[in-house]
Design an enzyme around this catalytic site. Structure first.
Site, PDB file in Angstrom:
ATOM      1  CE  LYS A 183      -1.462   1.873   4.036  1.00  9.37           C
ATOM      2  NZ  LYS A 183      -0.812   2.386   5.123  1.00  9.37           N
ATOM      3  CG  HIS A 213       0.345  -4.809   7.718  1.00  7.33           C
ATOM      4  ND1 HIS A 213       0.076  -3.232   7.674  1.00  7.33           N
ATOM      5  CD2 HIS A 213       0.271  -4.645   9.094  1.00  7.33           C
ATOM      6  CE1 HIS A 213      -0.057  -2.650   8.548  1.00  7.33           C
ATOM      7  NE2 HIS A 213       0.000  -3.509   9.592  1.00  7.33           N
ATOM      8  CE  LYS A 217      -2.275  -5.832  12.262  1.00 11.99           C
ATOM      9  NZ  LYS A 217      -1.098  -5.875  12.914  1.00 11.99           N
ATOM     10  CD  GLU A 251      -1.559   3.326  14.376  1.00 14.26           C
ATOM     11  OE1 GLU A 251      -0.223   2.749  14.219  1.00 14.26           O
ATOM     12  OE2 GLU A 251      -1.625   4.214  13.611  1.00 14.26           O
ATOM     13  CG  ASP A 270      -1.481   5.534   7.200  1.00 15.39           C
ATOM     14  OD1 ASP A 270      -0.692   4.914   6.557  1.00 15.39           O
ATOM     15  OD2 ASP A 270      -1.084   5.627   8.262  1.00 15.39           O
ATOM     16  CG  HIS A 275      -4.360  -0.983   7.550  1.00 18.89           C
ATOM     17  ND1 HIS A 275      -4.163  -2.023   6.674  1.00 18.89           N
ATOM     18  CD2 HIS A 275      -3.641  -0.075   7.928  1.00 18.89           C
ATOM     19  CE1 HIS A 275      -2.708  -1.468   6.391  1.00 18.89           C
ATOM     20  NE2 HIS A 275      -2.516  -0.480   7.240  1.00 18.89           N
ATOM     21  CE  LYS A 371       0.029   7.255  12.379  1.00 15.93           C
ATOM     22  NZ  LYS A 371       0.151   5.586  12.473  1.00 15.93           N
TER      23      LYS A 371
HETATM   24  C1  BG6 Z   1       0.532   1.244   8.327  1.00 18.82           C
HETATM   25  C2  BG6 Z   1       0.379   2.706   8.656  1.00 18.82           C
HETATM   26  O1  BG6 Z   1      -0.043   0.734   7.072  1.00 18.82           O
HETATM   27  O2  BG6 Z   1      -0.155   0.481   9.431  1.00 18.82           O
HETATM   28  C3  BG6 Z   1       0.811   3.065   9.738  1.00 18.82           C
HETATM   29  O3  BG6 Z   1       1.044   3.228   7.512  1.00 18.82           O
HETATM   30  C4  BG6 Z   1       0.335   2.413  10.961  1.00 18.82           C
HETATM   31  O4  BG6 Z   1       0.647   4.650   9.968  1.00 18.82           O
HETATM   32  C5  BG6 Z   1       0.281   1.233  10.775  1.00 18.82           C
HETATM   33  O5  BG6 Z   1       0.712   2.780  12.153  1.00 18.82           O
HETATM   34  C6  BG6 Z   1      -0.288  -0.037  11.864  1.00 18.82           C
HETATM   35  O6  BG6 Z   1      -0.069  -1.229  11.663  1.00 18.82           O
HETATM   36  P1  BG6 Z   1       0.013  -2.024  12.778  1.00 18.82           P
HETATM   37  O7  BG6 Z   1       0.247  -3.559  12.373  1.00 18.82           O
HETATM   38  O8  BG6 Z   1       1.349  -1.722  13.686  1.00 18.82           O
HETATM   39  O9  BG6 Z   1      -1.243  -2.165  13.775  1.00 18.82           O
END
Ligand code: BG6
Length: 536
Positions: A183, A213, A217, A251, A270, A275, A371
Site C-alpha cells: 500500500k 498487512h 494478522k 495507536e 493511511d 486496514h 495516533k
Molecule cells: C501502516 C500505517 O499501514 O499501518 C501506519 O501506514 C500504521 O501509519 C500501521 O501505524 C499500523 O499497523 P500495525 O500492524 O502496527 O497495527
C-alpha cells in the site's frame, strides 16, 4: 480437565498446520527496495520465520535490488543485524529467543544484491541476467515473485519496465510470474483506477497480489472462522439483533520519522480504505459459497459496493496536540519532524457509515482510528439490541444494559461476550460480566511479524487475502466525498490532546439521535476486567 483440553487443542492445532501446509513451488524472489525498512523489519524476518518452520521452497533464490551501492555481503549482513536486534528487543513482534544461524545461512546462501535505478531501462537488463543465472544455479524452475517494497510512485514504472524486459510473461502451463504490491494503492478513486490500468496493461489480475498487512494478522483471519465455522452467531449477525458496530484501531505511536509520507496522506488515506475496511469486510460480508479465493473476494467486493458513499457530515477529523501518552510527554503533531507548523493533516478520523443491503440496512457502523491515543488497541465490538421488555423491577427500560461481543485483534488477542447476571444478594440487581477467550490461553505463541502467511500465500498462489482491483476502487469510492470535503483546512486543529481518545466531535457523531451509543473506552482488557456500566 481444562488443562488437558487446552493441551490437546494445542497439539491438534500444530499438527494440523504442519501436516496440511503444502510446500511452495521452487521460485526466485526479487525484492525491490532491498535496503528499505519494510524489507528489513517485515519481509526478511517473515521469510526467516517461514524458513524456520520449513515453509520456504527447497529451491529458492533471493535477489535484492536497490539504488545504494553495496555488495551482497554487506546487504545480507545488514539484514542479519536487524534480525539480531529484533531478537533482543522485548517489544518487537518477532518472538524468537535467538537467531538460528543454520536457518539464516540457508537463506543468506541464496541471496544476491543488484544495484540500480528502477527508472532506468539498463537496470532491467542486468536484473534479467542476474535472475537467469540465479535460476540456473538454484533450480527455481522459472517461477518468479517480484516484491515491490518501494514508495508507491515507483509501482507503475517498475511494472511497466518489468513487462518491457519480458520478465513477467506468463503462459497457462508455464512457470508463474507474480507481483506483490504494497500500500498505498492510489490516493483516491481516480489515481487507483489509473494505477489499475497501468498494471493491467502488463499483468493479468491473477498475477497481482495487493498486500494489506492487516490481513496477515492471525486474529483478522480468525473473524471468518468465528463467523462461518460456528452455527450460533450467524443467526443473530444482522439488523434484527445488532444495534451498531464499532471498529477501533487506536495507536499510541505518533507520526515518528514519517512526516514526509504522512503530511500529504493523513489518517483517512493511511488507515481507512485499507486496514479498517478489511476489518469491516470480514465482519459484515455475506458467507462465501466456499473457501475458494474468488468466492471470498466476490463477497468482499459485494460488501464494499454496498457501502453508501460516506457523507462528510458523518466524518470527524482530528489532529493531536501536545500531551502525555503512556506516562511520557508527547509533542504536538505540528512540532513533529517534516510537518508544517500550520499543518491541516488529520491524525485521527471517526466515521459513521451505512451498508445498504438486506442484512445491515439501518445498522450504523462506526469506525475510528488515531495516533497518540491512550492505548494501542484494535477491536471490533458488536453491540446487540437491548432486551425488549424490562422484566426486572426497579430497572428502567432506558437503562437496560447491552450485550457486547468483542473481537480483540491486538494486542490482547481474543474474543469476549458481555452479558448481565444477577448480583448475589437479596436485592435483584444486575451486573455486567464477561466470558472471555484469550488466544494465549489456548495456543503457544509463534514467531510472527504478520507477513508470514501473506508471503507463503503468494508462493502457493492463493489470492484470498489480497485485494482485487475492483475492491480497491470501491473502497476509494466510499471515502471520496469525505476526501473532497477535507481539501479545505479545518479551523480547529489541533483538537485533541495526545493521550486522549480523540476530539469531542467524535462523541457527538456516535451519539447523534441515539444517546445510548457511546464509544467504548480505549483501554486494554486488564483495565476492564469488570465490564463497566455504560449508557444502555
Ligand atoms: C501502516 C500505517 O499501514 O499501518 C501506519 O501506514 C500504521 O501509519 C500501521 O501505524 C499500523 O499497523 P500495525 O500492524 O502496527 O497495527
Amino acid at each position: 480437565m481444562a488443562d488437558l483440553a487446552q493441551h490437546d487443542a494445542r497439539g491438534r492445532g500444530e499438527q494440523a498446520r504442519k501436516s496440511s501446509a503444502p510446500s511452495p513451488d521452487p521460485c526466485i524472489m526479487v525484492i525491490f527496495g532491498a535496503g528499505g525498512d519494510l524489507t528489513k523489519r517485515l519481509v526478511m524476518p517473515a521469510l526467516y520465520n517461514l524458513a524456520n518452520t520449513g515453509l520456504v521452497p527447497e529451491c529458492l533464490a533471493i535477489i535484492g535490488a536497490d539504488i545504494a551501492d553495496r555488495d551482497t555481503k554487506a546487504w545480507t549482513k545488514s539484514l542479519h543485524d536487524m534480525l539480531e536486534e529484533f531478537v533482543k528487543d522485548p517489544n518487537s513482534e518477532e518472538q524468537l529467543s535467538k537467531v538460528d544461524e543454520d536457518v539464516w545461512s540457508s537463506l543468506a546462501d541464496r541471496m544476491t544484491y543488484v544495484q540500480g535505478d528502477f527508472t532506468d531501462d539498463g537496470f532491467y537488463k542486468s536484473l534479467k541476467s542476474t535472475i537467469e543465472s540465479a535460476e540456473k544455479k538454484h533450480g527455481t524452475s522459472g517461477n518468479r515473485l517480484f516484491y515491490l517494497a518501494v514508495a508507491d510512485r515507483f509501482f507503475g514504472t517498475i511494472i511497466e519496465k518489468l513487462g518491457k524486459a519480458g520478465l513477467v510473461e506468463e503462459d497457462d502451463d508455464g512457470p508463474w510470474r507474480r507481483v506483490v504490491i504494497e500500500k498505498p494503492f492510489g490516493h483516491d478513486l481516480d489515481s487507483a483506477k489509473a494505477l489499475n490500468e497501468q498494471v493491467h496493461a502488463v499483468l493479468e489480475e491473477r498475477q497481482i497480489y495487493r498486500i494489506d498487512h492487516f490481513l496477515g494478522k492471525e486474529t483478522v483471519q480468525n473473524i471468518m472462522a468465528f463467523r462461518f465455522a460456528n452455527g450460533i452467531f450467524e443467526p443473530i449477525w444482522n439488523r434484527h439483533w445488532v444495534d451498531h458496530v464499532q471498529i477501533t484501531v487506536a495507536e499510541t505511536v505518533g507520526v515518528e520519522q514519517r512526516g514526509k509520507f504522512y503530511e500529504p496522506t493523513g489518517a483517512l488515506r493511511d488507515m481507512v480504505p485499507n486496514h479498517l475496511f478489511q476489518l469491516l469486510a470480514m465482519t459484515a460480508m455475506e458467507p462465501p459459497s466456499g473457501f475458494r479465493p474468488e468466492a471470498i473476494r466476490d463477497k468482499k467486493f459485494e460488501l464494499f459496493s454496498a457501502i453508501e458513499t460516506i457523507d462528510p457530515d458523518h466524518a470527524v477529523r482530528g489532529q493531536y496536540d501536545a500531551g502525555k501518552v503512556a506516562g511520557e510527554k508527547a509533542r504536538a503533531y505540528r512540532k513533529e519532524k517534516d510537518v508544517a507548523e500550520d499543518s491541516a493533516t488529520e491524525t485521527y478520523v471517526a466515521l459513521r457509515l451505512a451498508i445498504d443491503n438486506w442484512r445491515w440496512a439501518g445498522v450504523p457502523f462506526f469506525l475510528r482510528t488515531g495516533k497518540h491515543m491512550p492505548e494501542r488497541l484494535t477491536e471490533i465490538a458488536v453491540r446487540f439490541r437491548r432486551a425488549p421488555l424490562n422484566t426486572f423491577h426497579g430497572t428502567p427500560l432506558d437503562s437496560m444494559p447491552a450485550n457486547w461481543l468483542v473481537l480483540r485483534i491486538q494486542p490482547e488477542e481474543g474474543i469476549s461476550l458481555q452479558f448481565e447476571v444477577k448480583r448475589p444478594g437479596q436485592v435483584v440487581a444486575l451486573e455486567p460480566v464477561k466470558m472471555d477467550f484469550r488466544y494465549a490461553d489456548w495456543f503457544a505463541p509463534e514467531p510472527n511479524v504478520g507477513y508470514e502467511t501473506l508471503l507463503y500465500d503468494v508462493m502457493i498462489g492463493d489470492q484470498t487475502l489480497f485485494q482485487r482491483a475492483d475492491m480497491v476502487e470501491e473502497t476509494w469510492r466510499a471515502v471520496g466525498d469525505v476526501l473532497d470535503a477535507w481539501k479545505s483546512a479545518p479551523d480547529d486543529f489541533p483538537n485533541y490532546v495526545s493521550g486522549s481518545a480523540g476530539p469531542e466531535a467524535a462523541d457527538r457523531l456516535i451519539g447523534e439521535g441515539a444517546p445510548w451509543r457511546v464509544w467504548r473506552e480505549v483501554a486494554l482488557p486488564e483495565d476492564k476486567d469488570r465490564p463497566s456500566k455504560e449508557a444502555p
